[in-house]
Design a protein around this motif. Sequence first.
Motif, PDB file in Angstrom:
ATOM      1  N   LEU A 190       0.831  -1.198   0.000  1.00 16.52           N
ATOM      2  CA  LEU A 190       0.000   0.000   0.000  1.00 16.52           C
ATOM      3  C   LEU A 190       0.861   1.242   0.000  1.00 16.52           C
ATOM      4  O   LEU A 190       1.913   1.293   0.643  1.00 16.52           O
ATOM      5  CB  LEU A 190      -0.923   0.011   1.224  1.00 16.52           C
ATOM      6  CG  LEU A 190      -1.728  -1.262   1.487  1.00 16.52           C
ATOM      7  CD1 LEU A 190      -2.577  -1.100   2.733  1.00 16.52           C
ATOM      8  CD2 LEU A 190      -2.595  -1.609   0.287  1.00 16.52           C
ATOM      9  N   GLU A 191       0.410   2.230  -0.724  1.00 18.01           N
ATOM     10  CA  GLU A 191       1.115   3.506  -0.830  1.00 18.01           C
ATOM     11  C   GLU A 191       0.459   4.509   0.098  1.00 18.01           C
ATOM     12  O   GLU A 191      -0.735   4.805  -0.034  1.00 18.01           O
ATOM     13  CB  GLU A 191       1.055   3.993  -2.274  1.00 18.01           C
ATOM     14  CG  GLU A 191       1.847   5.245  -2.548  1.00 18.01           C
ATOM     15  CD  GLU A 191       1.766   5.613  -4.021  1.00 18.01           C
ATOM     16  OE1 GLU A 191       0.723   6.153  -4.418  1.00 18.01           O
ATOM     17  OE2 GLU A 191       2.726   5.342  -4.757  1.00 18.01           O
ATOM     18  N   GLY A 204       6.620   6.444   3.271  1.00 21.33           N
ATOM     19  CA  GLY A 204       6.706   5.059   3.682  1.00 21.33           C
ATOM     20  C   GLY A 204       5.696   4.169   2.983  1.00 21.33           C
ATOM     21  O   GLY A 204       5.014   4.580   2.040  1.00 21.33           O
ATOM     22  N   SER A 205       5.623   2.927   3.447  1.00 22.62           N
ATOM     23  CA  SER A 205       4.750   1.929   2.837  1.00 22.62           C
ATOM     24  C   SER A 205       4.071   1.093   3.908  1.00 22.62           C
ATOM     25  O   SER A 205       4.540   1.000   5.046  1.00 22.62           O
ATOM     26  CB  SER A 205       5.551   1.005   1.914  1.00 22.62           C
ATOM     27  OG  SER A 205       6.224   1.724   0.909  1.00 22.62           O
ATOM     28  N   ILE A 235       1.604  -3.885   8.567  1.00 19.90           N
ATOM     29  CA  ILE A 235       2.977  -3.642   8.998  1.00 19.90           C
ATOM     30  C   ILE A 235       3.468  -2.396   8.271  1.00 19.90           C
ATOM     31  O   ILE A 235       3.487  -2.358   7.043  1.00 19.90           O
ATOM     32  CB  ILE A 235       3.900  -4.835   8.673  1.00 19.90           C
ATOM     33  CG1 ILE A 235       3.321  -6.133   9.248  1.00 19.90           C
ATOM     34  CG2 ILE A 235       5.303  -4.590   9.207  1.00 19.90           C
ATOM     35  CD1 ILE A 235       4.083  -7.371   8.822  1.00 19.90           C
ATOM     36  N   ARG A 236       3.864  -1.404   9.027  1.00 22.63           N
ATOM     37  CA  ARG A 236       4.303  -0.145   8.412  1.00 22.63           C
ATOM     38  C   ARG A 236       5.825  -0.089   8.336  1.00 22.63           C
ATOM     39  O   ARG A 236       6.526  -0.475   9.276  1.00 22.63           O
ATOM     40  CB  ARG A 236       3.782   1.052   9.203  1.00 22.63           C
ATOM     41  CG  ARG A 236       4.212   2.379   8.589  1.00 22.63           C
ATOM     42  CD  ARG A 236       3.483   3.553   9.175  1.00 22.63           C
ATOM     43  NE  ARG A 236       3.940   4.787   8.570  1.00 22.63           N
ATOM     44  CZ  ARG A 236       3.380   5.967   8.782  1.00 22.63           C
ATOM     45  NH1 ARG A 236       2.328   6.069   9.585  1.00 22.63           N
ATOM     46  NH2 ARG A 236       3.851   7.052   8.194  1.00 22.63           N
ATOM     47  N   TYR A 237       6.317   0.403   7.198  1.00 18.83           N
ATOM     48  CA  TYR A 237       7.748   0.607   6.995  1.00 18.83           C
ATOM     49  C   TYR A 237       8.001   2.071   6.664  1.00 18.83           C
ATOM     50  O   TYR A 237       7.291   2.654   5.841  1.00 18.83           O
ATOM     51  CB  TYR A 237       8.259  -0.278   5.849  1.00 18.83           C
ATOM     52  CG  TYR A 237       8.267  -1.745   6.187  1.00 18.83           C
ATOM     53  CD1 TYR A 237       9.395  -2.354   6.710  1.00 18.83           C
ATOM     54  CD2 TYR A 237       7.118  -2.519   6.004  1.00 18.83           C
ATOM     55  CE1 TYR A 237       9.395  -3.709   7.033  1.00 18.83           C
ATOM     56  CE2 TYR A 237       7.114  -3.874   6.334  1.00 18.83           C
ATOM     57  CZ  TYR A 237       8.251  -4.451   6.853  1.00 18.83           C
ATOM     58  OH  TYR A 237       8.246  -5.778   7.185  1.00 18.83           O
ATOM     59  N   PRO A 238       9.011   2.683   7.279  1.00 21.25           N
ATOM     60  CA  PRO A 238       9.276   4.107   7.030  1.00 21.25           C
ATOM     61  C   PRO A 238       9.819   4.369   5.631  1.00 21.25           C
ATOM     62  O   PRO A 238       9.696   5.466   5.103  1.00 21.25           O
ATOM     63  CB  PRO A 238      10.305   4.463   8.099  1.00 21.25           C
ATOM     64  CG  PRO A 238      10.973   3.169   8.438  1.00 21.25           C
ATOM     65  CD  PRO A 238       9.918   2.124   8.303  1.00 21.25           C
ATOM     66  N   GLU A 239      10.427   3.328   5.012  1.00 20.00           N
ATOM     67  CA  GLU A 239      10.992   3.505   3.681  1.00 20.00           C
ATOM     68  C   GLU A 239       9.995   3.032   2.633  1.00 20.00           C
ATOM     69  O   GLU A 239       9.006   2.362   2.931  1.00 20.00           O
ATOM     70  CB  GLU A 239      12.307   2.728   3.524  1.00 20.00           C
ATOM     71  CG  GLU A 239      12.158   1.231   3.651  1.00 20.00           C
ATOM     72  CD  GLU A 239      12.243   0.748   5.086  1.00 20.00           C
ATOM     73  OE1 GLU A 239      12.191  -0.475   5.273  1.00 20.00           O
ATOM     74  OE2 GLU A 239      12.333   1.590   6.008  1.00 20.00           O
ATOM     75  N   MET A 240      10.258   3.390   1.378  1.00 26.08           N
ATOM     76  CA  MET A 240       9.415   2.968   0.272  1.00 26.08           C
ATOM     77  C   MET A 240       9.737   1.520  -0.101  1.00 26.08           C
ATOM     78  O   MET A 240      10.893   1.181  -0.330  1.00 26.08           O
ATOM     79  CB  MET A 240       9.621   3.873  -0.943  1.00 26.08           C
ATOM     80  CG  MET A 240       9.143   5.300  -0.733  1.00 26.08           C
ATOM     81  SD  MET A 240       7.365   5.384  -0.395  1.00 26.08           S
ATOM     82  CE  MET A 240       6.703   4.743  -1.937  1.00 26.08           C
ATOM     83  N   PHE A 252       9.946 -11.572   1.074  1.00 31.62           N
ATOM     84  CA  PHE A 252      11.058 -10.656   0.861  1.00 31.62           C
ATOM     85  C   PHE A 252      10.537  -9.323   0.318  1.00 31.62           C
ATOM     86  O   PHE A 252       9.656  -9.291  -0.544  1.00 31.62           O
ATOM     87  CB  PHE A 252      12.082 -11.254  -0.099  1.00 31.62           C
ATOM     88  CG  PHE A 252      12.866 -12.393   0.494  1.00 31.62           C
ATOM     89  CD1 PHE A 252      14.081 -12.173   1.112  1.00 31.62           C
ATOM     90  CD2 PHE A 252      12.364 -13.692   0.448  1.00 31.62           C
ATOM     91  CE1 PHE A 252      14.801 -13.217   1.668  1.00 31.62           C
ATOM     92  CE2 PHE A 252      13.069 -14.749   1.002  1.00 31.62           C
ATOM     93  CZ  PHE A 252      14.290 -14.511   1.613  1.00 31.62           C
ATOM     94  N   LEU A 253      11.101  -8.240   0.835  1.00 31.63           N
ATOM     95  CA  LEU A 253      10.733  -6.888   0.430  1.00 31.63           C
ATOM     96  C   LEU A 253      11.920  -6.212  -0.237  1.00 31.63           C
ATOM     97  O   LEU A 253      13.043  -6.281   0.262  1.00 31.63           O
ATOM     98  CB  LEU A 253      10.298  -6.054   1.639  1.00 31.63           C
ATOM     99  CG  LEU A 253       9.311  -6.687   2.622  1.00 31.63           C
ATOM    100  CD1 LEU A 253       9.060  -5.729   3.790  1.00 31.63           C
ATOM    101  CD2 LEU A 253       8.010  -7.053   1.931  1.00 31.63           C
ATOM    102  N   ALA A 254      11.672  -5.573  -1.365  1.00 29.33           N
ATOM    103  CA  ALA A 254      12.700  -4.760  -2.011  1.00 29.33           C
ATOM    104  C   ALA A 254      12.423  -3.308  -1.625  1.00 29.33           C
ATOM    105  O   ALA A 254      11.361  -2.776  -1.953  1.00 29.33           O
ATOM    106  CB  ALA A 254      12.644  -4.928  -3.527  1.00 29.33           C
ATOM    107  N   SER A 255      13.366  -2.703  -0.917  1.00 33.80           N
ATOM    108  CA  SER A 255      13.101  -1.379  -0.360  1.00 33.80           C
ATOM    109  C   SER A 255      14.174  -0.384  -0.742  1.00 33.80           C
ATOM    110  O   SER A 255      15.198  -0.725  -1.337  1.00 33.80           O
ATOM    111  CB  SER A 255      13.006  -1.458   1.171  1.00 33.80           C
ATOM    112  OG  SER A 255      14.289  -1.614   1.746  1.00 33.80           O
ATOM    113  N   SER A 256      13.927   0.850  -0.377  1.00 33.87           N
ATOM    114  CA  SER A 256      14.885   1.931  -0.642  1.00 33.87           C
ATOM    115  C   SER A 256      16.049   1.919   0.338  1.00 33.87           C
ATOM    116  O   SER A 256      16.929   2.775   0.263  1.00 33.87           O
ATOM    117  CB  SER A 256      14.165   3.285  -0.574  1.00 33.87           C
ATOM    118  OG  SER A 256      13.540   3.458   0.686  1.00 33.87           O
TER     119      SER A 256
END
Length: 232
Positions: free
Chosen positions: A170-171, A178-179, A199-204, A218-222
């Motif tokens: 989710l955007e 974040g995401s 689950i919130r992540y501060p990065e995109m 697995f998450l691909a993040s900034s």
Amino acid sequence: SLPMEQLNGIRNRENADFSKYEIFFELSDANENLNLNEVAKDASANPKPGFQSVYSQDCKGGHEKRVTSIEWSPGGEYLASSSEDKTACIWSFEEGGDPTVIHSLRGHKDFIERVRWNPSNENVIATGSLDKTVCLWDSKSGTQISSIDVSDPCVNLQWSPDGTSIVTLLELEGNNGGSIINIIDTRMMDSNRQTPRRIRYPEMIQDIVFSACGKNLFLASSRGFPTNVNGY
């Protein structure tokens, strides 16, 4: 060929006999049609790369606006596509005939960003939309099975290998950035008891993928490296 920036996605057809052909789908930002390139392989043992012929075929009549994602059914018989026209389509490809839309999935109120087949049951398709919902559809009849509110625009989704869970990306709207990763139990989507785990992540987060066993996400993040959500 299209410039790389115009390619939104490429999917190879799985579980099919391609002794003579490889099929590629190219999506252009400027065109709402699926572009089908059937590339004849060189039948000789010549190790040098080369093709005998190349031709294109547009899959017309399905969408009115830009196509956002495509995916083959697990058995390789059908193709699903999603679009900014708020619909998803299921395509049939008969040998020697033109691509045909057998179902147009309608019900979302905003762009559909992703369409994904249930890997364990190709009779079920999931769509994620900017209207903040995820819907399940019967691929045989084209009817909606269930829908769930995920609270934020859905820009990506993936099934777990056993089909019991869907993870949505989710955007976040506004200036928070974040995401959000939403984990949905598909066995409870038709129940009012369903509350997706957030689950919130501060990065995109750019992409999400399950391991083959389904125990790891697995998450691909900034952040510059993949993140393993063990047990999710």
